[in-house]
Structures are given as C-alpha cells and as structure tokens.
Scaffold this motif. Sequence first.
Motif, PDB file in Angstrom:
ATOM      1  N   ASP A  63       0.808  -1.224   0.000  1.00 24.23           N
ATOM      2  CA  ASP A  63       0.000   0.000   0.000  1.00 24.23           C
ATOM      3  C   ASP A  63       0.839   1.270   0.000  1.00 24.23           C
ATOM      4  OD1 ASP A  63      -2.241  -1.577   0.089  1.00 24.23           O
ATOM      5  OD2 ASP A  63      -2.612  -1.286   2.226  1.00 24.23           O
ATOM      6  N   GLU A  65       2.073   3.370  -2.209  1.00 22.13           N
ATOM      7  CA  GLU A  65       1.644   4.526  -3.010  1.00 22.13           C
ATOM      8  C   GLU A  65       0.422   5.204  -2.398  1.00 22.13           C
ATOM      9  OE1 GLU A  65       3.401   5.892  -5.390  1.00 22.13           O
ATOM     10  OE2 GLU A  65       4.881   4.297  -5.131  1.00 22.13           O
ATOM     11  N   GLU A  66      -0.567   4.409  -2.009  1.00 18.07           N
ATOM     12  CA  GLU A  66      -1.768   4.980  -1.395  1.00 18.07           C
ATOM     13  C   GLU A  66      -1.430   5.679  -0.087  1.00 18.07           C
ATOM     14  OE1 GLU A  66      -4.523   1.793  -0.942  1.00 18.07           O
ATOM     15  OE2 GLU A  66      -4.659   1.436  -3.090  1.00 18.07           O
ATOM     16  N   ASP A  67      -0.559   5.048   0.708  1.00 18.37           N
ATOM     17  CA  ASP A  67      -0.182   5.649   1.985  1.00 18.37           C
ATOM     18  C   ASP A  67       0.556   6.969   1.778  1.00 18.37           C
ATOM     19  OD1 ASP A  67      -1.357   3.599   3.388  1.00 18.37           O
ATOM     20  OD2 ASP A  67       0.516   2.533   3.795  1.00 18.37           O
ATOM     21  N   ARG A  68       1.390   7.041   0.759  1.00 14.71           N
ATOM     22  CA  ARG A  68       2.109   8.293   0.481  1.00 14.71           C
ATOM     23  C   ARG A  68       1.146   9.389   0.036  1.00 14.71           C
ATOM     24  NH1 ARG A  68       7.636   5.971  -2.351  1.00 14.71           N
ATOM     25  NH2 ARG A  68       8.638   5.454  -0.368  1.00 14.71           N
ATOM     26  N   VAL A  69       0.185   9.034  -0.809  1.00 12.66           N
ATOM     27  CA  VAL A  69      -0.808  10.012  -1.259  1.00 12.66           C
ATOM     28  C   VAL A  69      -1.612  10.539  -0.073  1.00 12.66           C
ATOM     29  CG1 VAL A  69      -2.957  10.273  -2.585  1.00 12.66           C
ATOM     30  CG2 VAL A  69      -0.981   9.136  -3.616  1.00 12.66           C
ATOM     31  N   ASN A  70      -1.908   9.650   0.868  1.00 11.42           N
ATOM     32  CA  ASN A  70      -2.701  10.035   2.040  1.00 11.42           C
ATOM     33  C   ASN A  70      -1.867  10.684   3.140  1.00 11.42           C
ATOM     34  OD1 ASN A  70      -5.122   9.084   0.947  1.00 11.42           O
ATOM     35  ND2 ASN A  70      -4.674   6.998   1.616  1.00 11.42           N
ATOM     36  N   GLY A  71      -0.564  10.831   2.920  1.00 13.35           N
ATOM     37  CA  GLY A  71       0.295  11.492   3.898  1.00 13.35           C
ATOM     38  C   GLY A  71       0.591  10.659   5.134  1.00 13.35           C
TER      39      GLY A  71
END
Length: 106
Positions: A63, A65-71
């Motif tokens: 996860d 990429e998603e975690d990075r997008v969500n900060g």
Amino acid sequence: MVLYRCLLEARPPVQGIFLLRFLAGASFANPIFSGGAGVELWGGAALCVCATLSVYIINGVMDIEEDRVNGSSRPVASGKLTVGQATGVAVGLAVLSVACSFLLGG
C-alpha cells in the motif's frame, strides 16, 4: 533500528489485540493461568505474532503509493524503512513462523 521500524509498520496496538484474541481462544482449550500452559501454547502465541507481523509489514509495502498520497507517517510510506528492508524482515518472519510451527506441532 530496522526491526523497530518494522514493528511500528505492523501497528503494535493491533498486534496486541491479535495476541489477546489468540490467548483468549487458547484459554478455552488449555487454561493459561492454571499451570497447564505449555511450550505449544506459548510457542504458538509467539508464532502467531510473527505471522501477523509479517502480514502487516507486507501490507505496508503493498500500500506504499496509497499511503504516500494520504500522507501516512508509517515507516515504509515515509521512507524511513525501505521496501527491501521491510520485505526481507516480512519474509524472514513468515518463514520462521511456518517452519517453527511444523516443529512445534510435530
């Protein structure tokens, strides 16, 4: 430091809940506090923790990429723990839990 960051990635409070669930279920089969808890029970608890740690670390890798997008501030998403380090520890824990479970279960 790598193992500590892997532990943080695996969300320690969640791991504690999994361990309590395991021990609660196991207590029905073998009363833990009556002196009946043996190597199989406590070894099984340790291996259960190793297995769930492995799954949660791999989840963090998958996860990213998603975690990075969500900060997210989790170690893999923030870059404090590399994907290679996390994967290596997760695979090691998975192999350990499976191999030792065969030894423990006979």
